[in-house]
Design a protein around this motif. Structure first.
Motif, PDB file in Angstrom:
ATOM      1  N   SER A   1      19.218 -53.428   6.091  1.00 30.97           N
ATOM      2  CA  SER A   1      17.781 -53.394   5.887  1.00 30.97           C
ATOM      3  C   SER A   1      17.132 -54.568   6.619  1.00 30.97           C
ATOM      4  CB  SER A   1      17.498 -53.483   4.384  1.00 30.97           C
ATOM      5  OG  SER A   1      16.128 -53.394   4.120  1.00 30.97           O
ATOM      6  N   THR A   2      16.051 -54.273   7.349  1.00 27.16           N
ATOM      7  CA  THR A   2      15.370 -55.297   8.142  1.00 27.16           C
ATOM      8  C   THR A   2      13.860 -55.139   8.036  1.00 27.16           C
ATOM      9  OG1 THR A   2      17.176 -55.121   9.755  1.00 27.16           O
ATOM     10  CG2 THR A   2      15.217 -56.310  10.465  1.00 27.16           C
ATOM     11  N   GLU A   3      13.164 -56.260   7.927  1.00 28.32           N
ATOM     12  CA  GLU A   3      11.706 -56.233   7.947  1.00 28.32           C
ATOM     13  C   GLU A   3      11.273 -55.910   9.385  1.00 28.32           C
ATOM     14  OE1 GLU A   3       7.647 -57.055   7.788  1.00 28.32           O
ATOM     15  OE2 GLU A   3       8.920 -58.416   8.927  1.00 28.32           O
ATOM     16  N   VAL A   4      10.234 -55.106   9.534  1.00 24.95           N
ATOM     17  CA  VAL A   4       9.849 -54.563  10.839  1.00 24.95           C
ATOM     18  C   VAL A   4       9.629 -55.646  11.906  1.00 24.95           C
ATOM     19  CG1 VAL A   4       7.356 -54.407  10.378  1.00 24.95           C
ATOM     20  CG2 VAL A   4       8.438 -52.793  11.972  1.00 24.95           C
ATOM     21  N   ALA A   5       9.139 -56.803  11.514  1.00 24.88           N
ATOM     22  CA  ALA A   5       8.884 -57.869  12.490  1.00 24.88           C
ATOM     23  C   ALA A   5      10.177 -58.368  13.143  1.00 24.88           C
ATOM     24  CB  ALA A   5       8.159 -59.032  11.823  1.00 24.88           C
ATOM     25  N   PHE A   6      11.311 -58.140  12.479  1.00 24.83           N
ATOM     26  CA  PHE A   6      12.606 -58.615  12.985  1.00 24.83           C
ATOM     27  C   PHE A   6      13.492 -57.471  13.478  1.00 24.83           C
ATOM     28  CE2 PHE A   6      11.117 -61.510   9.655  1.00 24.83           C
ATOM     29  CZ  PHE A   6      10.934 -62.647  10.425  1.00 24.83           C
ATOM     30  N   ALA A   7      12.919 -56.286  13.603  1.00 25.27           N
ATOM     31  CA  ALA A   7      13.691 -55.100  13.987  1.00 25.27           C
ATOM     32  C   ALA A   7      13.233 -54.589  15.345  1.00 25.27           C
ATOM     33  CB  ALA A   7      13.506 -54.003  12.940  1.00 25.27           C
ATOM     34  N   ASP A   8      14.111 -53.853  15.969  1.00 20.26           N
ATOM     35  CA  ASP A   8      13.797 -53.139  17.198  1.00 20.26           C
ATOM     36  C   ASP A   8      14.156 -51.676  16.928  1.00 20.26           C
ATOM     37  OD1 ASP A   8      14.506 -51.982  19.984  1.00 20.26           O
ATOM     38  OD2 ASP A   8      13.427 -53.856  20.403  1.00 20.26           O
ATOM     39  N   ALA A   9      13.326 -50.761  17.374  1.00 16.67           N
ATOM     40  CA  ALA A   9      13.585 -49.351  17.091  1.00 16.67           C
ATOM     41  C   ALA A   9      14.951 -48.915  17.609  1.00 16.67           C
ATOM     42  CB  ALA A   9      12.478 -48.480  17.671  1.00 16.67           C
ATOM     43  N   SER A  10      15.434 -49.536  18.677  1.00 16.35           N
ATOM     44  CA  SER A  10      16.742 -49.156  19.216  1.00 16.35           C
ATOM     45  C   SER A  10      17.877 -49.450  18.228  1.00 16.35           C
ATOM     46  CB  SER A  10      17.008 -49.859  20.547  1.00 16.35           C
ATOM     47  OG  SER A  10      17.062 -51.256  20.353  1.00 16.35           O
ATOM     48  N   ASP A  11      17.603 -50.259  17.177  1.00 23.81           N
ATOM     49  CA  ASP A  11      18.599 -50.495  16.125  1.00 23.81           C
ATOM     50  C   ASP A  11      19.038 -49.173  15.495  1.00 23.81           C
ATOM     51  OD1 ASP A  11      18.129 -53.208  16.599  1.00 23.81           O
ATOM     52  OD2 ASP A  11      16.949 -53.508  14.774  1.00 23.81           O
ATOM     53  N   TYR A  12      18.149 -48.189  15.499  1.00 24.37           N
ATOM     54  CA  TYR A  12      18.466 -46.884  14.912  1.00 24.37           C
ATOM     55  C   TYR A  12      19.588 -46.166  15.665  1.00 24.37           C
ATOM     56  CZ  TYR A  12      14.321 -46.856  11.829  1.00 24.37           C
ATOM     57  OH  TYR A  12      13.388 -47.113  10.866  1.00 24.37           O
ATOM     58  N   LEU A  13      19.798 -46.498  16.916  1.00 27.36           N
ATOM     59  CA  LEU A  13      20.817 -45.813  17.712  1.00 27.36           C
ATOM     60  C   LEU A  13      22.227 -46.046  17.172  1.00 27.36           C
ATOM     61  CD1 LEU A  13      19.323 -46.545  21.246  1.00 27.36           C
ATOM     62  CD2 LEU A  13      19.178 -44.405  19.941  1.00 27.36           C
ATOM     63  N   GLU A  14      22.405 -47.116  16.392  1.00 27.82           N
ATOM     64  CA  GLU A  14      23.720 -47.445  15.830  1.00 27.82           C
ATOM     65  C   GLU A  14      23.948 -46.803  14.462  1.00 27.82           C
ATOM     66  OE1 GLU A  14      25.686 -49.323  17.839  1.00 27.82           O
ATOM     67  OE2 GLU A  14      23.978 -49.244  19.204  1.00 27.82           O
ATOM     68  N   SER A  15      22.988 -46.042  13.965  1.00 30.60           N
ATOM     69  CA  SER A  15      23.063 -45.507  12.606  1.00 30.60           C
ATOM     70  C   SER A  15      23.060 -43.990  12.582  1.00 30.60           C
ATOM     71  CB  SER A  15      21.874 -46.011  11.783  1.00 30.60           C
ATOM     72  OG  SER A  15      21.951 -47.407  11.660  1.00 30.60           O
ATOM     73  N   ASP A  16      23.586 -43.447  11.476  1.00 32.31           N
ATOM     74  CA  ASP A  16      23.551 -41.997  11.251  1.00 32.31           C
ATOM     75  C   ASP A  16      22.225 -41.596  10.611  1.00 32.31           C
ATOM     76  OD1 ASP A  16      26.451 -41.539  11.893  1.00 32.31           O
ATOM     77  OD2 ASP A  16      26.681 -42.891  10.175  1.00 32.31           O
ATOM     78  N   LEU A  17      21.714 -42.500   9.769  1.00 27.28           N
ATOM     79  CA  LEU A  17      20.516 -42.235   8.986  1.00 27.28           C
ATOM     80  C   LEU A  17      19.479 -43.324   9.274  1.00 27.28           C
ATOM     81  CD1 LEU A  17      18.988 -40.737   6.725  1.00 27.28           C
ATOM     82  CD2 LEU A  17      20.360 -42.020   5.073  1.00 27.28           C
ATOM     83  N   CYS A  18      18.316 -42.911   9.767  1.00 26.45           N
ATOM     84  CA  CYS A  18      17.246 -43.823  10.159  1.00 26.45           C
ATOM     85  C   CYS A  18      16.120 -43.706   9.128  1.00 26.45           C
ATOM     86  CB  CYS A  18      16.702 -43.428  11.529  1.00 26.45           C
ATOM     87  SG  CYS A  18      17.972 -43.156  12.781  1.00 26.45           S
ATOM     88  N   ILE A  19      15.785 -44.825   8.497  1.00 25.09           N
ATOM     89  CA  ILE A  19      14.772 -44.802   7.442  1.00 25.09           C
ATOM     90  C   ILE A  19      13.670 -45.790   7.788  1.00 25.09           C
ATOM     91  CG2 ILE A  19      14.332 -45.213   4.985  1.00 25.09           C
ATOM     92  CD1 ILE A  19      17.417 -44.592   4.620  1.00 25.09           C
ATOM     93  N   PHE A  20      12.418 -45.340   7.654  1.00 20.03           N
ATOM     94  CA  PHE A  20      11.286 -46.245   7.854  1.00 20.03           C
ATOM     95  C   PHE A  20      10.414 -46.186   6.614  1.00 20.03           C
ATOM     96  CE2 PHE A  20       7.281 -47.893   9.533  1.00 20.03           C
ATOM     97  CZ  PHE A  20       7.752 -49.029  10.182  1.00 20.03           C
ATOM     98  N   ILE A  21      10.086 -47.375   6.088  1.00 17.53           N
ATOM     99  CA  ILE A  21       9.250 -47.494   4.899  1.00 17.53           C
ATOM    100  C   ILE A  21       8.040 -48.339   5.290  1.00 17.53           C
ATOM    101  CG2 ILE A  21       9.132 -48.299   2.509  1.00 17.53           C
ATOM    102  CD1 ILE A  21      12.195 -48.001   2.377  1.00 17.53           C
TER     103      ILE A  21
END
Length: 149
Positions: A35-55
């Motif tokens: 889990s990462t706060e959006v300011a510290f995340a890059d959307a490409s982080d989702y490429l490493e996951s099976d399940l992509c969640i945005f809140i």
């Protein structure tokens, strides 16, 4: 083990609370979660996951704040074919038709990226109460059932 990436945007703490509830649920259900706060995340982080969640929260009449808009622009550049996604968020019903608008903006963006929606969006008013927590728990169970986590 299925990998779930949760990115959240939280102005008042409500969405951070939602992310924490969901992360705990998914861990209990056997997911490897991050889990990462959006300011510290890059959307490409989702490429490493099976399940992509945005809140996310929706501020006022649905105008995205800079941090949410930047991440949204990054997300729209990705190919998430073969990935699953879920969106959640909080809003204020006094804004009528704009209630949780950014949650649905993100839903559209994930679909445009080729990701498959795994559960219906969870939208809550303000902070997560018992009913909202039950909805988050239910969504987590649905994700686990569909992915055999």
């Amino acid at each position: 083990m299925m990998k779930a990436k949760i990115v959240y945007a939280s102005m008042t703490g409500n969405d951070e609370d939602m992310a924490e509830i969901l992360e705990e649920d998914l861990q209990d259900l056997g997911f490897d979660t991050d889990s990462t706060e959006v300011a510290f995340a890059d959307a490409s982080d989702y490429l490493e996951s099976d399940l992509c969640i945005f809140i996310t929260y929706t501020y006022g009449e649905g105008t995205m704040t800079d941090e949410i808009a930047d991440f949204y622009d990054q997300l729209k550049e990705l190919d998430l074919t073969g990935k699953y996604f879920a969106v959640m968020g909080s809003g204020d019903k006094t804004y009528g038709e704009h209630f949780c608008e950014n949650v649905f903006d993100y839903q559209s963006a994930f679909l445009a990226c080729g990701a498959t929606e795994i559960t219906a969006p969870v939208t809550i008013e303000n902070s997560p109460d018992d009913e909202a927590i039950a909805a988050i728990d239910h969504a987590a169970e649905e994700m686990a059932d569909k992915l055999d986590a």
